[in-house]
Motif scaffolding. Structure first.
Motif, short mmCIF file in Angstrom:
data_model
loop_
_atom_site.label_atom_id
_atom_site.label_comp_id
_atom_site.label_asym_id
_atom_site.label_seq_id
_atom_site.Cartn_x
_atom_site.Cartn_y
_atom_site.Cartn_z
N LYS A 1 0.82 -0.98 0.09
CA LYS A 1 -0.27 0.21 -0.25
C LYS A 1 1.15 1.35 -0.01
O LYS A 1 1.84 1.62 1.16
N ALA A 2 0.48 2.28 -0.81
CA ALA A 2 1.27 3.23 -1.28
C ALA A 2 1.98 4.50 -0.22
O ALA A 2 2.99 4.48 0.56
N SER B 1 9.77 11.59 -5.95
CA SER B 1 8.50 10.30 -6.05
C SER B 1 8.73 9.50 -5.00
O SER B 1 10.04 9.27 -3.60
N ILE B 2 7.83 8.46 -4.49
CA ILE B 2 7.86 7.88 -3.25
C ILE B 2 8.95 6.15 -3.65
O ILE B 2 9.81 6.59 -3.17
N ALA B 3 9.39 6.37 -5.09
CA ALA B 3 10.65 5.62 -5.44
C ALA B 3 12.09 6.27 -4.75
O ALA B 3 12.98 5.45 -4.56
N MET C 1 1.25 8.86 -13.17
CA MET C 1 -0.07 8.07 -14.97
C MET C 1 -0.87 6.91 -14.11
O MET C 1 -2.32 6.57 -14.45
N THR C 2 -1.00 6.29 -13.00
CA THR C 2 -1.28 5.52 -12.39
C THR C 2 -2.92 6.67 -11.79
O THR C 2 -4.03 6.05 -12.38
N CYS D 1 4.67 1.60 -6.97
CA CYS D 1 3.70 2.21 -6.00
C CYS D 1 3.11 3.22 -6.25
O CYS D 1 4.58 4.66 -7.25
N SER D 2 1.92 4.16 -5.83
CA SER D 2 1.92 5.20 -6.40
C SER D 2 0.92 5.93 -5.34
O SER D 2 -0.22 4.67 -5.50
#
Ligand SMILES: NC(=O)c1ccc[n+]([C@@H]2O[C@H](COP(=O)([O-])OP(=O)(O)OC[C@H]3O[C@@H](n4cnc5c(N)ncnc54)[C@H](OP(=O)(O)O)[C@@H]3O)[C@@H](O)[C@H]2O)c1
Length: 205
Positions: free
Chosen positions: A66-67, A108-110, A182-183, A90-91
């Motif tokens: 879960k993001a 970003s999460i990344a 994009m999500t 993850c988004s």
């Protein structure tokens, strides 16, 4: 290839794992709860373990939690992951009356996961919907970005086993901010057009 899916009990992790098992990839489903992981894995013909055990002795860790729990989970798994490459799918989405928006965070999460780990982190697969993946190989492209060439090649190899379109290298990890957004785009399109949308890049073979 042996891949651990952290958060593999969720809808995205399950759908990806199903496709990858079909493609001959060895999968270990990870969960905070080992028993839950084993149950989810049994249905797929995969192994299951708690997240810490799942990420040891694999070629790639696919981060599908879960993001809003992703960065904390990365911090918790730092030692167990070690230097094994990580692919974050993850988004973060913000749901509101006007539609779905990407999270307002500047990074970003990344990148935030990367900051917690000693391993190279790449990002990708954000435009693939779990509901599409769960059915069959999906007729769209899959996008991956990252700064580490070897980790990105591994992630592109994996992405190519999920779609009948192309696995597309989208450049450095800085592109993750756009890919994660994009999500939200896909979710809004699906809602507006009652669709199961995917993306394809035109202009190259
Ligand atoms: N669903 C899609 O179509 C889609 C598309 C593109 C990208 N993604 C991304 O893929 C990721 C997974 O999506 P999903 O829909 O499968 O999510 P989800 O079902 O909400 O969560 C996936 C798993 O995350 C774990 N989790 C939940 N809360 C947690 C916490 N506080 N700490 C640690 N782990 C926790 C749970 O596993 P355990 O309880 O077993 O530990 C859960 O099964 C998300 O980051 C999402 O942005 C999803």
């Amino acid at each position: 290839m042996r891949v651990a899916v952290v958060g593999g009990t969720g809808s995205f992790g399950q759908a990806v794992a199903k496709r990858l098992v079909d493609a001959g990839v060895e999968i270990v489903i990870g969960s905070r709860d080992a028993e839950r992981a084993r149950e989810a894995a049994a249905a797929l013909g995969a192994e299951g373990a708690n997240n810490d055990d799942a990420v040891r002795s694999v070629d790639l860790v696919l981060f599908a939690v879960k993001a809003d729990a992703a960065v904390d989970t990365a911090r918790d798994l730092r030692q167990s992951i070690g230097s094994t490459p990580v692919l974050s799918v993850c988004s973060e989405l913000v749901f509101g009356p006007g539609g779905v928006k990407p999270a307002p965070e500047a990074t970003s999460i990344a990148k935030r996961i990367q900051d917690e780990l000693d391993a190279p982190v790449v990002a990708g697969l954000h435009s693939l919907a779990a509901s599409n993946l769960a059915e069959a190989l999906t007729d769209e492209d899959a996008f991956v970005c990252g700064d580490d060439a070897e980790a990105k090649e591994l992630a592109l190899d994996l992405a190519g086993r999920l779609v009948s379109g192309r696995a597309v290298d989208c450049g450095p990890l800085a592109s993750a901010r756009a890919l994660e957004g994009m999500t939200a785009v896909i979710v809004n399109v699906n809602k507006r057009y009652k669709a199961h949308a995917g993306l394809r890049i035109t202009g190259f073979e």
